[in-house]
Design a protein around this motif. Structure first.
Motif, mmCIF file in Angstrom:
data_model
loop_
_atom_site.group_PDB
_atom_site.id
_atom_site.type_symbol
_atom_site.label_atom_id
_atom_site.label_comp_id
_atom_site.label_asym_id
_atom_site.label_seq_id
_atom_site.Cartn_x
_atom_site.Cartn_y
_atom_site.Cartn_z
ATOM 1 N N ASN A 50 6.773 -4.378 3.333
ATOM 2 C CA ASN A 50 5.582 -3.557 3.582
ATOM 3 C C ASN A 50 4.735 -3.414 2.318
ATOM 4 O O ASN A 50 3.507 -3.432 2.388
ATOM 5 N N ALA A 51 5.391 -3.269 1.174
ATOM 6 C CA ALA A 51 4.654 -3.136 -0.088
ATOM 7 C C ALA A 51 3.824 -4.388 -0.353
ATOM 8 O O ALA A 51 2.636 -4.302 -0.691
ATOM 9 N N ILE A 52 4.427 -5.534 -0.203
ATOM 10 C CA ILE A 52 3.684 -6.788 -0.396
ATOM 11 C C ILE A 52 2.548 -6.891 0.616
ATOM 12 O O ILE A 52 1.417 -7.234 0.263
ATOM 13 N N ASN A 53 2.821 -6.577 1.858
ATOM 14 C CA ASN A 53 1.803 -6.684 2.913
ATOM 15 C C ASN A 53 0.571 -5.831 2.639
ATOM 16 O O ASN A 53 -0.536 -6.201 3.032
ATOM 17 N N ILE A 77 5.408 -4.648 -6.793
ATOM 18 C CA ILE A 77 6.764 -4.132 -6.983
ATOM 19 C C ILE A 77 7.585 -5.166 -7.734
ATOM 20 O O ILE A 77 7.381 -6.359 -7.585
ATOM 21 N N LEU A 78 8.504 -4.686 -8.559
ATOM 22 C CA LEU A 78 9.400 -5.573 -9.304
ATOM 23 C C LEU A 78 10.806 -4.999 -9.299
ATOM 24 O O LEU A 78 10.992 -3.799 -9.513
ATOM 25 N N GLU A 79 11.778 -5.865 -9.092
ATOM 26 C CA GLU A 79 13.171 -5.465 -9.223
ATOM 27 C C GLU A 79 13.674 -5.842 -10.610
ATOM 28 O O GLU A 79 13.586 -7.001 -11.013
ATOM 29 N N ASN A 117 -1.069 -13.703 -5.145
ATOM 30 C CA ASN A 117 -2.385 -13.756 -4.516
ATOM 31 C C ASN A 117 -2.551 -12.637 -3.486
ATOM 32 O O ASN A 117 -3.596 -11.990 -3.426
ATOM 33 N N ILE A 118 -1.525 -12.396 -2.685
ATOM 34 C CA ILE A 118 -1.572 -11.313 -1.690
ATOM 35 C C ILE A 118 -1.797 -9.977 -2.392
ATOM 36 O O ILE A 118 -2.645 -9.178 -1.975
ATOM 37 N N GLY A 174 -3.618 -7.066 -0.333
ATOM 38 C CA GLY A 174 -2.781 -7.079 0.850
ATOM 39 C C GLY A 174 -2.882 -8.378 1.626
ATOM 40 O O GLY A 174 -3.753 -9.218 1.367
ATOM 41 N N LEU A 175 -1.989 -8.522 2.573
ATOM 42 C CA LEU A 175 -1.894 -9.749 3.360
ATOM 43 C C LEU A 175 -3.161 -10.028 4.165
ATOM 44 O O LEU A 175 -3.667 -11.150 4.172
ATOM 45 N N LEU A 176 -3.689 -9.008 4.838
ATOM 46 C CA LEU A 176 -4.887 -9.227 5.656
ATOM 47 C C LEU A 176 -6.080 -9.664 4.811
ATOM 48 O O LEU A 176 -6.822 -10.581 5.191
ATOM 49 N N ASN A 177 -6.263 -9.041 3.664
ATOM 50 C CA ASN A 177 -7.368 -9.443 2.779
ATOM 51 C C ASN A 177 -7.171 -10.861 2.267
ATOM 52 O O ASN A 177 -8.126 -11.620 2.118
#
Length: 162
Positions: free
Chosen positions: A94-97, A102-104, A147-148, A153-156
């Motif tokens: 969801n964060a990527i979308n 975020i980084l682990e 890029n996302i 976000g994914l939609l953009n």
């Protein structure tokens, strides 16, 4: 892509119900979600957070329900990146979308303290604690995920390709 800001630090198992309490899920307005972000575990978060700040937590960040509202509230509050030992699987996606970086990195999540100044280079995965001088290495995202995030976000990202 670089992020730099003051750290807001949390522990293990920060679930989506404390990131954005269920009583506020009747809105999809990002600024209203941001106004209540973290209030059940950190009542001063919304008063103290500034654009560009960084959230650090330990293991299993974003566990609980699969609500997309949680990463939206964090991003809308001004947080530029969340660093954690581990993320719950659905929160991670969801964060990527929605374009929340975020980084682990377990070592960074353990060592970095509340109030530290941190700089993150998303291209290399290097996390610098400017307060202590320590450097940590996270796995950088591949270019398509960067890029996302860069597009918000994914939609953009998809709209931009069309």
């Amino acid at each position: 892509m670089i992020a730099q800001g003051k750290v807001h630090k949390y522990g293990d198992n920060v679930d989506t119900d404390v990131i954005i309490p269920a009583r506020y899920l009747n809105t999809s307005k990002h600024e209203e979600l941001a106004a209540h972000c973290m209030e059940d575990i950190d009542k001063d978060f919304v008063k103290n957070v500034r654009a560009g700040d960084i959230m650090v937590a330990r293991k299993n960040f974003g566990c609980g329900s699969s609500r997309e509202h949680a990463p939206i509230a964090i991003k809308a509050s001004g947080i530029s990146c969340v660093i954690a030992s581990t993320f719950a699987r659905i929160f991670y996606r969801n964060a990527i979308n929605i374009g929340l970086a975020i980084l682990e990195c377990d070592e960074a999540a353990q060592d970095i303290q509340d109030g530290d100044e941190v700089k993150v280079d998303f291209d290399t995965g290097v996390i610098q604690n400017l307060t202590t001088g320590k450097t940590y290495q996270a796995e950088p995202f591949p270019p398509f995920i960067q890029n996302i995030i860069e597009k918000g976000g994914l939609l953009n990202s998809i709209k931009d390709r069309l």
